[in-house]
Design a protein around this motif. Structure first.
Motif, PDB file in Angstrom:
ATOM      1  N   SER A 122       0.821  -1.207   0.000  1.00  0.00           N
ATOM      2  CA  SER A 122       0.000   0.000   0.000  1.00  0.00           C
ATOM      3  C   SER A 122       0.858   1.262   0.000  1.00  0.00           C
ATOM      4  O   SER A 122       0.460   2.288  -0.569  1.00  0.00           O
ATOM      5  N   VAL A 132       0.334   4.523  -2.400  1.00  0.00           N
ATOM      6  CA  VAL A 132       0.191   5.873  -1.858  1.00  0.00           C
ATOM      7  C   VAL A 132       1.263   6.801  -2.432  1.00  0.00           C
ATOM      8  O   VAL A 132       0.995   7.974  -2.726  1.00  0.00           O
ATOM      9  N   ARG A 133       2.471   6.289  -2.622  1.00  0.00           N
ATOM     10  CA  ARG A 133       3.527   7.092  -3.253  1.00  0.00           C
ATOM     11  C   ARG A 133       3.095   7.529  -4.649  1.00  0.00           C
ATOM     12  O   ARG A 133       3.293   8.681  -5.056  1.00  0.00           O
ATOM     13  N   LEU A 147       0.007   7.948  -5.700  1.00  0.00           N
ATOM     14  CA  LEU A 147      -1.041   8.955  -5.555  1.00  0.00           C
ATOM     15  C   LEU A 147      -0.430  10.325  -5.271  1.00  0.00           C
ATOM     16  O   LEU A 147      -0.864  11.343  -5.831  1.00  0.00           O
ATOM     17  N   THR A 148       0.573  10.344  -4.401  1.00  0.00           N
ATOM     18  CA  THR A 148       1.221  11.602  -4.044  1.00  0.00           C
ATOM     19  C   THR A 148       1.938  12.211  -5.238  1.00  0.00           C
ATOM     20  O   THR A 148       1.860  13.424  -5.478  1.00  0.00           O
ATOM     21  N   LEU A 190      -6.346   2.472   1.584  1.00  0.00           N
ATOM     22  CA  LEU A 190      -5.913   3.332   0.484  1.00  0.00           C
ATOM     23  C   LEU A 190      -6.853   4.510   0.298  1.00  0.00           C
ATOM     24  O   LEU A 190      -6.417   5.628  -0.011  1.00  0.00           O
ATOM     25  N   ALA A 243      -6.140   7.825   1.815  1.00  0.00           N
ATOM     26  CA  ALA A 243      -5.042   8.635   1.276  1.00  0.00           C
ATOM     27  C   ALA A 243      -5.446   9.392   0.013  1.00  0.00           C
ATOM     28  O   ALA A 243      -4.657  10.187  -0.506  1.00  0.00           O
TER      29      ALA A 243
END
Length: 208
Positions: free
Chosen positions: A75, A79-80, A82-83, A112, A115
């Motif tokens: 995950s 998330v990386r 998405l950022t 997820l 985030a």
């Protein structure tokens, strides 16, 4: 009436006319999925940043692509992505691909979802367990060929009504519009094989 959610996985420098056609069609679009390198890539891409800005200026939401590998991908890596999409391309949300449909992995996607800023679209490719409707704005309940779509249409959605359902269909003949009752969003492209999302819907193809 169904509207278009378009995953278009071609580089703007290679297909500039197609990207121009997408931007010109902004009033007809729910959104466009941005996918520079099976995700955001390892560094910002100026060409994708430019088309993302043009899409947003035209009033179309931009969703960053991220693969979850059916809940097998860590995950933190998702998330990386998405950022990076948000920081580099100013995305309005995310399109998570290869999403499980059963309840066993739901906790992974619920984490997820916390985030995500903005729209969350989950591509199950089939009708998922109703629990996913509690965390997403869009559920892709069908992804496959036009022939399969005709033979085996998506199963009815048994969840709530506060989520949009989407059908992604490829190998669609010219002149055929597969938008059907039960889908709020859709995309129908002529492409086939391993990379159908390198083509646009017939109605959006630029003039030659």
């Amino acid at each position: 009436m169904s509207t278009l959610l378009v995953p278009y996985y071609e580089h703007p420098s290679v297909r500039p006319a197609e990207w121009d056609a997408l931007i010109a069609a902004a009033p007809r679009l729910y959104g466009v999925v941005l996918n520079p390198a099976s995700g955001p890539g390892d560094a910002p891409d100026e060409s994708f940043a430019e088309v993302a800005a043009r899409l947003r200026a035209a009033g179309t939401r931009v969703l960053g692509y991220a693969d979850t590998d059916y809940a097998r991908r860590p995950s933190a890596d998702v998330v990386r992505d998405l950022t990076r999409h948000r920081d580099w391309y100013g995305t309005d949300g995310v399109f998570l691909d290869q999403v499980t449909s059963g309840p066993a992995e739901f906790a992974y996607y619920r984490r997820l979802a916390t985030a995500v800023r903005g729209t969350l679209a989950l591509n199950h490719g089939t009708t998922p367990h109703p629990s996913y409707g509690r965390i997403a704005d869009v559920l892709v309940t069908f992804e496959g060929t036009w022939s399969t779509y005709r033979r085996q249409p998506p199963q009815p959605w048994r969840g709530g009504t506060d989520v949009r359902l989407c059908h992604l269909v490829y190998g669609v003949p010219d002149g055929v519009d597969p938008a059907v009752a039960g889908a709020d969003l859709y995309c129908a492209v002529p492409g086939v094989g391993d990379h159908p999302w390198g083509t646009l819907p017939h109605t959006l193809e630029p003039a030659r």
